[in-house]
Design an enzyme around this catalytic site. Structure first.
Site, PDB file in Angstrom:
ATOM      1  N   ARG A  81       0.710  -1.452   0.042  1.00  0.00           N
ATOM      2  CA  ARG A  81       0.023  -0.086  -0.142  1.00  0.00           C
ATOM      3  C   ARG A  81       0.886   1.142  -0.042  1.00  0.00           C
ATOM      4  O   ARG A  81       0.252   2.213  -0.026  1.00  0.00           O
ATOM      5  CB  ARG A  81      -1.107   0.431   1.314  1.00  0.00           C
ATOM      6  N   ASN A 294     -11.106 -10.611  -4.621  1.00  0.00           N
ATOM      7  CA  ASN A 294     -11.251 -10.744  -6.229  1.00  0.00           C
ATOM      8  C   ASN A 294      -9.837 -11.475  -6.606  1.00  0.00           C
ATOM      9  O   ASN A 294      -8.942 -11.117  -6.113  1.00  0.00           O
ATOM     10  CB  ASN A 294     -11.324  -9.241  -6.878  1.00  0.00           C
ATOM     11  N   ASP A 321      -1.718 -12.732  -1.893  1.00  0.00           N
ATOM     12  CA  ASP A 321      -2.677 -11.699  -2.097  1.00  0.00           C
ATOM     13  C   ASP A 321      -3.216 -10.857  -0.856  1.00  0.00           C
ATOM     14  O   ASP A 321      -4.225 -10.205  -0.916  1.00  0.00           O
ATOM     15  CB  ASP A 321      -3.844 -12.042  -2.816  1.00  0.00           C
TER      16      ASP A 321
END
Ligand code: DOR
Length: 451
Positions: A81, A294, A321
């Site tokens: 991030r 996702n 992920d």
């Protein structure tokens, strides 16, 4: 000075002597169940791997009784991030979560703000990673701003050592552009990694399209949204001869496409995540946004196929992920919350439980370390930095010491991540990382981060 302090040099890297004693050493390529051996580390390197080693004077002794001692894990798919998403995670906090999960290297995904689509942003992230508790490599974006319109300067990024390129979070929708990216990638000797999602097919879907989406009244995305892009890209790998890696595959048919591509000898690899191996779309019945991800959690048949693909050699790597999101964002209604789950601290426990102890075909511990360390290190080119094993004298001491019998209850609030969105909240897992050594430094001891 604390015993850990004595094993850590002034540069924050291991310069002391550490004896990892009484464990079972598992090396991909070694005996499937491993072999009893102590591991002696000096000045950041392994110097001996032998049963019954004497404790050298001044050495820090780490108890590995009942544990598997393998290479530090390597995650091909971590969202750290930074820059821009510091409310959810930073390089430092994500790396601490990684160390707690037994990882000694992660590849940071480029869907940051700004995206990692220039050498200057990549350099900034690499600099943030230098003092971290694991190695931080970066993936570069395939297209400028991940907008899918123009190619990013792949050559400039490759020149500073970027080995993996992806627009992850999105797939490259334009097949012609992806073809060009693969042609450049082939010539640069790098890997193009696709997030397989045809956005026109997936449009509006917040979960897997199937019996559960109908029952819950939530719009679904069909498996075909993933499979169509996987099929297209495998065709493009055939056309271009380029190295293609398919990220977080989640459906039986996608994995069958990879199996066929491998049988044909195409240069295609793939990864699956622990959550797609352990959770189904039935979890969404809770309407809890921690289960929004996702690609979405799939049907039980897909989960079974993903496990089989791990034991059959179709899957090259397990990847987390790890996708932190701020608490407020995940408290939104299911369809409005951003997709993504934490993964670093729970990955090995979950993977060991479902793949080494599950009811179906099982993997040996050595094969699991292959999927979590050796293969991903090779795909990302991190084997050159001593990641992925094998554990032998002279090797850089990147070690993961895992107790397969320790039970613990997952708590997002206790996570080292800045975020809390673990799908395993409140669940009791079997198997926990006890110690992690990164370049000989004890960064995790007795399941606690040391800095
Ligand atoms: O669930 C997901 N979250 N899937 C992705 O591909 C991106 C990720 C994120 O960045 O939050």
């Amino acid at each position: 000075m604390s015993p850990v302090g004595s094993a850590v040099g002034a540069g924050g890297r291991g310069t002391g002597t550490v004896l990892v004693r009484g464990g079972t050493v598992v090396d991909p390529g070694g005996p499937p169940a491993g072999r009893r051996a102590d591991v002696l580390v000096e000045d950041g390197r392994i110097v001996a791997v032998t049963d019954g080693l004497e404790v050298p004077p001044g050495a820090l002794v780490l108890d590995a009784g009942g544990c598997l001692v393998g290479p530090g894990l390597v995650d091909l798919h971590t969202h750290l991030r930074q820059p821009g998403g510091e409310a959810a995670e930073t390089v430092a906090t994500g790396a601490r979560a990684a160390a707690l999960g037994g990882y000694t290297a992660v590849v940071a995904m480029p869907n940051t703000t700004p995206a990692i689509d220039t050498a200057s942003v990549a350099r900034d992230v690499l600099a943030l990673g230098r003092p971290a508790t694991c190695q931080v490599a970066v993936a570069g974006a395939i297209t400028v701003g991940r907008a899918g319109e123009r190619l990013a300067p792949l050559g400039e990024l490759a020149a500073i050592g970027v080995r993996l390129f992806t627009d992850d979070g999105r797939g490259v929708q334009d097949g012609g552009l992806m073809r060009r990216a693969l042609e450049y990638g082939r010539d640069l000797g790098v890997v193009l990694a696709e997030h397989c999602e045809d956005e026109a097919l997936a449009a509006g879907g917040a979960m897997h399209e199937g019996a559960w989406s109908s029952r819950l009244g939530i719009a679904g995305q069909p498996s075909l949204a993933e499979e169509a892009m996987a099929a297209r890209d495998i065709g493009l790998a055939r056309l271009t001869g380029a190295r293609l890696h398919l990220l977080h595959l989640s459906t039986a048919a996608s994995l069958a496409l990879v199996a066929a591509a491998k049988a044909e000898g195409l240069p295609v690899t793939c990864e699956v995540t622990p959550h797609h191996l352990s959770l189904t779309d039935a979890e969404v019945a809770s309407f809890d946004a921690r289960f929004r991800v996702n690609p979405p959690l799939r049907a039980a048949d897909d989960v079974a196929a993903a496990r089989r693909a791990c034991t059959d050699g179709v899957v090259d790597a397990l990847a987390t992920d790890h996708a932190p999101h701020p608490v407020e964002a995940k408290e939104a209604p299911f369809e409005e919350a951003p997709p993504g789950m934490l993964g670093l601290e729970t990955a090995l426990s979950v993977a060991f439980s479902v793949l080494c102890r599950g009811d179906g075909p099982t993997l040996s511990p050595a094969a699991l370390f292959g999927l979590c360390a050796a293969r991903p290190a090779a795909i990302a080119g991190l084997d050159a930095d001593g990641q992925g094993g094998p554990l032998q004298p002279g090797a850089v001491a990147h070690l993961c010491v895992f107790d397969p019998d320790e039970t613990w209850t997952v708590s997002g609030a206790e996570s080292a991540s800045r975020s809390r969105n673990t799908p395993y909240e409140g669940r009791t897992l079997t198997g926990r990382v006890r110690h992690t050594l990164y370049r000989g430094e004890v960064v995790v001891r007795d399941a606690r981060a040391q800095r």
